[in-house]
Design a protein around this motif. Structure first.
Motif, short mmCIF file in Angstrom:
data_model
loop_
_atom_site.label_atom_id
_atom_site.label_comp_id
_atom_site.label_asym_id
_atom_site.label_seq_id
_atom_site.Cartn_x
_atom_site.Cartn_y
_atom_site.Cartn_z
N GLY A 39 0.83 -1.20 0.00
CA GLY A 39 0.00 0.00 0.00
C GLY A 39 0.86 1.24 0.00
N ARG A 72 -9.25 6.30 8.01
CA ARG A 72 -8.30 5.45 8.71
C ARG A 72 -8.22 5.90 10.17
NH1 ARG A 72 -2.94 4.88 4.81
NH2 ARG A 72 -3.97 3.91 3.02
N THR A 141 -7.59 0.80 4.73
CA THR A 141 -8.09 2.11 4.29
C THR A 141 -9.25 2.63 5.13
OG1 THR A 141 -9.56 1.05 2.67
CG2 THR A 141 -7.35 1.73 1.91
N ARG A 142 -9.94 1.75 5.85
CA ARG A 142 -11.09 2.16 6.64
C ARG A 142 -11.00 1.52 8.03
NH1 ARG A 142 -16.22 0.58 3.03
NH2 ARG A 142 -15.35 -1.49 3.52
N TYR A 189 -1.98 1.02 8.44
CA TYR A 189 -2.66 2.32 8.40
C TYR A 189 -1.71 3.51 8.31
CZ TYR A 189 -7.12 0.05 9.59
OH TYR A 189 -8.26 -0.72 9.58
#
Length: 274
Positions: A39, A72, A141-142, A189
């Motif tokens: 990521g 995040r 991402t969440r 994150y």
């Protein structure tokens, strides 16, 4: 009863609230699945811990849809469960603990699911607490909206550590598992190790206990090492904050059961745990 709270000034949005509804908070794990670390903008990959998912430990379905937020998390908040410091380090104990906490949170607290995102047993088993926490950690991402720390439930990941760490320190394997999990969360994150806090930094509570709270600077350093981060990213040292009163969970148990807290070796009501 008054509790001293000294929020770290570097914590954005930190505020003082009355202590959490009835205890310290949540629990979690997901079965040995490989969690991708790729990521853009994420910290250097740390070792991926085995996390036992809700389905594996036998979680009930949430009573309503668990909210998944588009943001995040900004930090990690460490808790202790204020339960007995058992010497049963088995997987079966970890599963029983996760089930007991979920039952208590849903049936006594009236919450939709387990309050925290993840739980670490004294045997160093890591479990998913609130449903979908593991899947969102994998994606990076969440986050799932939780119920582990007033004012921080949409901004932080909550980790419960089985035991009471007011005068004793966690087992070495449990603390190592906590460092592994924190490092993985930070990597997924894009969080620095300095964004690891104790529950008492935000709410009027003795959680996560003086001994575990005093270990947070060490935890940050270990997480930074796992991430390959510089010492500047670890954050300032914290002095342990003395507890002047008994853990507030005993007062809450007294109030809800109308019995003496000494009748309960743990904050969970009788018969929820063997």
């Amino acid at each position: 009863m008054t509790f001293l709270v000294r929020p770290r000034p570097s914590a954005p949005g930190a505020s003082q609230y009355s202590r959490r509804a009835l205890l310290t908070g949540g629990f979690a794990l997901a079965a040995g699945a490989a969690l991708p670390l790729a990521g853009a903008g994420r910290a250097q990959a740390a070792a991926v811990p085995d996390i036992i998912g809700c389905a594996t430990w036998g979680a009930r379905a949430a009573s309503e849809a668990v909210a998944i937020l588009g943001n995040r998390p900004e930090r990690i908040i460490v808790h202790h469960t204020a339960t007995a410091n058992v010497t049963d380090y088995s997987r079966q104990r970890a599963y029983a603990l996760a089930k007991a906490i979920q039952t208590y949170h849903m049936d006594a607290q009236g919450w939709i699911d387990t309050g925290q995102h993840f739980t670490i047993s004294r045997g160093a088993f890591v479990l998913e607490g609130r449903h979908h926490s593991l899947a969102e950690l994998r994606a990076g991402t969440r986050q799932v909206r939780a119920a582990h720390c007033v004012g921080q439930n949409t901004l932080s990941i909550g980790i419960e550590n089985e035991g009471t760490y007011t005068s004793l320190t966690p087992p070495a394997a449990q603390f190592s598992a906590l460092a592994d999990l924190c490092a993985h969360i930070c990597a997924q994150y894009g969080l620095p190790a300095s964004e690891i806090y104790g529950h008492r930094d935000f709410n009027a509570t003795s959680c996560p206990g003086d001994r575990l709270y005093a270990l947070l600077p060490t935890l940050r350093k270990e997480v930074a090492t796992r991430l390959g981060a510089s010492s500047q990213e670890v954050g300032p040292e914290q002095e342990p904050e003395p507890e002047h009163v008994r853990n507030p969970v005993w007062d809450l148990v007294d109030r809800t059961t109308q019995e003496q807290a000494s009748a309960f070796p743990e904050y969970l009501p009788a018969r929820l745990l063997p």
